[in-house]
Design an enzyme around this catalytic site. Structure first.
Site, PDB file in Angstrom:
ATOM      1  N   SER A  98      35.955  48.436  39.847  1.00  0.00           N
ATOM      2  CA  SER A  98      36.057  47.553  41.007  1.00  0.00           C
ATOM      3  C   SER A  98      36.275  48.353  42.300  1.00  0.00           C
ATOM      4  CB  SER A  98      37.199  46.561  40.770  1.00  0.00           C
ATOM      5  OG  SER A  98      37.436  45.783  41.908  1.00  0.00           O
ATOM      6  N   THR A 137      30.574  53.092  32.780  1.00  0.00           N
ATOM      7  CA  THR A 137      30.078  52.949  34.153  1.00  0.00           C
ATOM      8  C   THR A 137      29.217  54.126  34.612  1.00  0.00           C
ATOM      9  OG1 THR A 137      32.260  53.731  34.844  1.00  0.00           O
ATOM     10  CG2 THR A 137      31.850  51.367  35.033  1.00  0.00           C
ATOM     11  N   ASP A 147      45.334  51.632  36.029  1.00  0.00           N
ATOM     12  CA  ASP A 147      46.658  52.263  36.181  1.00  0.00           C
ATOM     13  C   ASP A 147      47.185  52.847  34.872  1.00  0.00           C
ATOM     14  OD1 ASP A 147      47.126  51.636  38.995  1.00  0.00           O
ATOM     15  OD2 ASP A 147      47.105  49.552  38.316  1.00  0.00           O
ATOM     16  N   VAL A 204      45.768  54.197  32.361  1.00  0.00           N
ATOM     17  CA  VAL A 204      45.200  55.441  31.818  1.00  0.00           C
ATOM     18  C   VAL A 204      45.476  56.644  32.732  1.00  0.00           C
ATOM     19  CG1 VAL A 204      43.355  54.104  30.712  1.00  0.00           C
ATOM     20  CG2 VAL A 204      42.837  55.381  32.771  1.00  0.00           C
ATOM     21  N   HIS A 212      46.949  52.411  44.311  1.00  0.00           N
ATOM     22  CA  HIS A 212      48.132  51.611  43.969  1.00  0.00           C
ATOM     23  C   HIS A 212      49.220  52.614  43.590  1.00  0.00           C
ATOM     24  CE1 HIS A 212      50.676  48.476  42.459  1.00  0.00           C
ATOM     25  NE2 HIS A 212      50.303  48.511  41.202  1.00  0.00           N
ATOM     26  N   GLY A 246      37.487  45.083  44.969  1.00  0.00           N
ATOM     27  CA  GLY A 246      36.461  46.049  45.326  1.00  0.00           C
ATOM     28  C   GLY A 246      35.194  45.419  45.891  1.00  0.00           C
ATOM     29  N   ASP A 253      52.811  44.586  46.049  1.00  0.00           N
ATOM     30  CA  ASP A 253      51.541  44.295  45.373  1.00  0.00           C
ATOM     31  C   ASP A 253      51.794  43.574  44.047  1.00  0.00           C
ATOM     32  OD1 ASP A 253      48.505  45.006  45.320  1.00  0.00           O
ATOM     33  OD2 ASP A 253      49.216  45.546  43.332  1.00  0.00           O
ATOM     34  N   GLU A 272      50.752  39.551  43.272  1.00  0.00           N
ATOM     35  CA  GLU A 272      49.858  39.112  42.192  1.00  0.00           C
ATOM     36  C   GLU A 272      50.586  38.276  41.140  1.00  0.00           C
ATOM     37  OE1 GLU A 272      48.290  42.976  41.510  1.00  0.00           O
ATOM     38  OE2 GLU A 272      49.677  43.509  39.922  1.00  0.00           O
TER      39      GLU A 272
END
Ligand code: NAD
Ligand code: MG
Length: 337
Positions: A16, A42, A72, A74, A97, A123, A180, A184
């Protein structure tokens, strides 16, 4: 980092945020390389978009700035196994982040500049707003400043992704991480979802048609949020009827009352004292059984069946603004399968 005003950038991860940052930075004139696991989900997309794709280790070796845009959970292992040994002396390590640095899951090497640039939007929106000459607001922070130029680097990156077109606000890793997560959980994703589901259930349980309840409690929310976005709650009041205003003003606090606010404070306390982070890290390490079950509950909620049917008759809605997030989730599953 060198004195070059446009650092050579490596972006690890092409989901994203990664794809949006990479495309925007390239269009802003930066030299961008993508670091991805060979055969990962990807890789083809990054190549099809015309980028040079290398293994994370090779991509990191040649970089003046490394943006860590993988999920986050990984990032700590990726930092330990790949980035730490390969990132050049004095380079900049950038996050979108602050989670891993703030909660002590990553302790960056002492010679690095460590910064945060967090766009306040998904994104797909970061890319779309850039393409139409606007931007998603971004906040930035400096955790470690060895070169004395870390803030300037963060601002250069912000400008490159289009974030500085909207006022970039300086924050800290702590403030970005905690706000953040709170946003969320309490308002944007957790709070909004449960509000919509409970409203829909209330109408359906009272015998009203599920389709009518769907329009009322989910579909129309967009119209209200668009007014918030453009001109705040003031603008909403300008556009809704007097009856709607009177009902909202006298009944809104039936729903969000002192108890709700106390619960919000609990959500915030668990973020601040590390309870949430510890729980999420343990959940991920244990294979996400609880996370998957809870998510399935949302996917199986009957409002989804009603919505699917109604949206099929509204084909103009079928170009979602946020497709990459869903695609990335699917890719994550494929990657871990
Ligand atoms: P994502 O899940 O969309 O993308 C993950 C990418 O990382 C994919 O390209 C995947 O193949 C790759 N990847 C996964 N494991 C990897 C590994 N071990 N090595 C190399 N590549 C790997 O991620 P995202 O949602 O864009 O999140 C990236 C960062 O941006 C996170 O720190 C997140 O908190 C932050 N962020 C996300 C959003 C958002 O809207 N999604 C908004 C602001 C900040
Ligand atoms: Mg977040």
């Amino acid at each position: 980092m060198t004195t070059n005003t446009k650092p050579r950038i490596t972006i690890v991860g092409y989901g994203s945020q990664g794809r949006a940052h990479a495309l925007n930075l390239r269009d802003s004139g930066f030299d961008v390389t993508i670091g991805l696991r060979p055969g990962g989900p990807t890789e083809l997309k990054a190549k099809a978009d015309g980028f040079t794709v290398k293994t994370p280790a090779d991509a990191v070796k040649g970089a003046e700035l490394v943006a860590v845009l993988t999920p986050d959970m990984v990032q700590p292992q990726l930092y330990r196994d790949v980035i730490e040994a390969n990132i050049p002396q004095g380079a900049t390590l950038l996050f979108a982040h602050g989670f891993n640095v703030h909660y002590g899951q990553i302790t960056p090497r002492a010679d690095l500049d460590v910064v945060l640039v967090a766009p306040k939007g998904p994104g797909a929106l970061v890319r779309r707003e850039y393409e139409i000459g606007r931007g998603v607001p971004a906040i930035y922070a400096v955790h470690q400043d060895c070169s004395g130029k870390a803030e300037q680097t963060a601002l250069t990156y912000c400008a490159g992704i289009g974030g500085a077109r909207q006022n970039a606000i300086r924050t800290t890793f702590k403030e970005e991480t905690e706000t953040d997560l709170f946003g969320e959980q309490a308002v944007l994703c957790g709070g909004a979802t449960k509000l919509v589901q409970a409203g829909w259930e209330t109408l359906v349980e009272a015998g009203y048609q599920p389709e009518v309840a769907y329009y009322e409690c989910l579909h129309e929310l967009k119209l209200i949020v668009d007014l918030f976005y453009e001109g705040g709650i003031t603008r909403m009041h300008e556009f809704i009827s007097e009856t709607a205003q009177y009902g909202a003003l006298t009944r809104g606090t039936y729903i969000v009352d002192e108890h709700t606010k106390a619960q919000m404070k609990k959500v915030l306390a668990e973020i601040q004292d590390g309870t949430f982070a510890k729980q999420w890290i343990a959940e991920y390490a244990a294979g996400n059984a609880n996370y998957k079950a809870l998510k399935q509950g949302d996917l199986d909620h009957p409002i989804e069946t009603t919505g699917k049917k109604l949206r099929a008759a509204m084909p103009w809605l079928q170009q979602p603004a946020t497709k990459p997030a869903a695609t990335a989730a699917k890719q994550r599953e494929e990657a871990t399968a």
